[in-house]
Motif scaffolding. Structure first.
Motif, short mmCIF file in Angstrom:
data_model
loop_
_atom_site.label_atom_id
_atom_site.label_comp_id
_atom_site.label_asym_id
_atom_site.label_seq_id
_atom_site.Cartn_x
_atom_site.Cartn_y
_atom_site.Cartn_z
N ALA A 1 -0.63 13.02 16.00
CA ALA A 1 0.39 14.03 15.75
C ALA A 1 0.16 14.72 14.41
O ALA A 1 0.33 15.94 14.28
CB ALA A 1 1.78 13.40 15.78
N SER A 2 -0.25 13.96 13.40
CA SER A 2 -0.49 14.55 12.08
C SER A 2 -1.63 15.56 12.12
O SER A 2 -1.52 16.65 11.54
CB SER A 2 -0.80 13.44 11.07
OG SER A 2 0.27 12.53 10.96
N TYR A 3 -2.72 15.21 12.80
CA TYR A 3 -3.85 16.15 12.87
C TYR A 3 -3.50 17.39 13.71
O TYR A 3 -3.92 18.50 13.39
CB TYR A 3 -5.08 15.45 13.45
CG TYR A 3 -5.82 14.61 12.44
CD1 TYR A 3 -6.50 15.22 11.39
CD2 TYR A 3 -5.82 13.22 12.51
CE1 TYR A 3 -7.18 14.46 10.45
CE2 TYR A 3 -6.49 12.46 11.57
CZ TYR A 3 -7.18 13.08 10.55
OH TYR A 3 -7.83 12.33 9.61
N ILE A 4 -2.72 17.19 14.76
CA ILE A 4 -2.31 18.34 15.59
C ILE A 4 -1.47 19.31 14.76
O ILE A 4 -1.70 20.52 14.76
CB ILE A 4 -1.54 17.86 16.82
CG1 ILE A 4 -2.48 17.12 17.78
CG2 ILE A 4 -0.87 19.03 17.54
CD1 ILE A 4 -1.77 16.43 18.93
N TRP A 5 -0.49 18.78 14.04
CA TRP A 5 0.38 19.64 13.24
C TRP A 5 -0.37 20.24 12.06
O TRP A 5 -0.03 21.34 11.59
CB TRP A 5 1.59 18.85 12.76
CG TRP A 5 2.69 18.82 13.77
CD1 TRP A 5 2.93 17.86 14.70
CD2 TRP A 5 3.69 19.83 13.97
NE1 TRP A 5 4.01 18.19 15.46
CE2 TRP A 5 4.51 19.40 15.04
CE3 TRP A 5 3.98 21.04 13.35
CZ2 TRP A 5 5.59 20.14 15.50
CZ3 TRP A 5 5.06 21.78 13.79
CH2 TRP A 5 5.85 21.34 14.86
N LYS A 6 -1.36 19.53 11.56
CA LYS A 6 -2.16 20.10 10.48
C LYS A 6 -2.88 21.36 10.95
O LYS A 6 -2.98 22.36 10.20
CB LYS A 6 -3.17 19.06 9.99
CG LYS A 6 -3.88 19.45 8.71
CD LYS A 6 -4.73 18.29 8.19
CE LYS A 6 -5.39 18.66 6.86
NZ LYS A 6 -6.20 17.53 6.33
#
Length: 319
Positions: free
Chosen positions: A141-146
């Protein structure tokens, strides 16, 4: 003969005058024997690291891995932390992060639970869709939102520019003034399903008879919610908010992966700052002192959580 004498001596010592706690331990000694391996493991992997962290917080450590060269400095690490401007900035970030994420996640989850508590076509499918943010990996989720926030390739910036709402894609996580709110949005997106599930479970305990009686007496929807539904959800609301607060206070993955604490410490919270001090700058003593402060804060929140659970159990027992 010796064994019999020993048993008689043990029984004599555990007469009614003996401490109640010690007597109970002796009476259930066989039960404790079953959990001794688990207790030993907990002492090794939990108790000893806590003790060593507390001990290390009183030492000055070299900028390397040779911890045997540490020197005792007393409370100097704590003094250094409390007199540092970075500490107060990180503390302020932590409070904003924790309170903002906890309150908004709870309110959004509560509202969603109330909406899904009604019967309508597709309710089960919608429930499953809304749970997805909570069950997927926080790293993914963190990489997607980044990438969603990316100033050059992010979908939000492209949509804003395409609709003519912005001349150029905005900098969400590279701007000091917007980075923390942007991270809080991601954290809320990921956590509100947990609050939704907890409150949906609590809504199942509200007696339908009381709601119908209130409706017959002329109470409108808001009055039924405030005077009937909400009082039954007060305990589960407290527990949910405390769990969210503990998780947010100790949250590491989203802020570290998305920003690493930057820019200019604008998104650093306690846990990420501790990690940077320990493994980035190798200031083990200062990082340990930070960890002790974090541990005391979490223990305080845990105390209120246990109090809330104990209060629920007492009310259920008296009902």
């Amino acid at each position: 003969m010796t064994i019999v004498t020993g048993k008689a001596e043990a029984r004599r010592r555990l007469q009614p005058g003996t401490s109640g706690t010690l007597r109970k331990i002796w009476e259930h000694r066989a039960d404790y024997a079953y959990v001794l391996p688990a207790i030993a493991v907990m002492l090794i992997v939990i108790a000893y690291p806590i003790y060593y962290t507390i001990e290390l917080s009183f030492f000055k450590t070299p900028p390397g891995l040779q911890l045997r060269d540490k020197s005792f400095i007393g409370f100097d690490n704590y003094t250094t932390i409390l007199t540092s401007q970075v500490f107060w900035k990180v503390t302020w970030n932590t409070l904003i992060w924790t309170l903002g994420s906890t309150l908004i996640s709870f309110v959004l989850g509560f509202a969603t639970a109330l909406a899904l508590h009604r019967d309508f076509i597709g309710r089960g499918v919608l429930r499953a869709i809304l749970i997805i943010p909570w069950v997927i990996s926080a790293v993914a989720a963190s990489y997607i939102w980044k990438w969603i926030y990316h100033s050059d390739f992010g979908i939000i910036g492209a949509v804003l520019v395409g609709l003519g709402l912005a001349d150029q894609p905005p900098n969400f996580i590279d701007n000091v003034s917007t980075v923390l709110p942007s991270l809080i949005v991601v954290n809320i997106w990921r956590e509100f399903p947990f609050a939704m599930i907890m409150m949906m479970a609590g809504l199942q305990t509200v007696p339908d008879q009381l709601l119908r009686a209130a409706k017959v007496d002329g109470a409108n929807a808001w009055q039924r919610f405030w005077h009937v539904t909400f009082p039954h959800l007060r305990n589960v609301s407290v527990v949910t908010m405390l769990l969210l607060a503990v998780a947010n206070f100790n949250s590491f993955i989203i802020p570290w992966i998305m920003t690493g604490g930057g820019p200019s410490n604008a998104s650093h919270i306690w846990i990420t700052h501790i990690y940077e001090l320990a493994f980035g700058r190798q200031r083990w003593g200062v990082a340990s002192a930070y960890s002790v402060l974090l541990f005391l804060t979490l223990m305080t929140l845990g105390y209120f959580y246990v109090r809330a659970l104990s209060g629920n159990e007492r009310k259920e027992g008296s009902a």
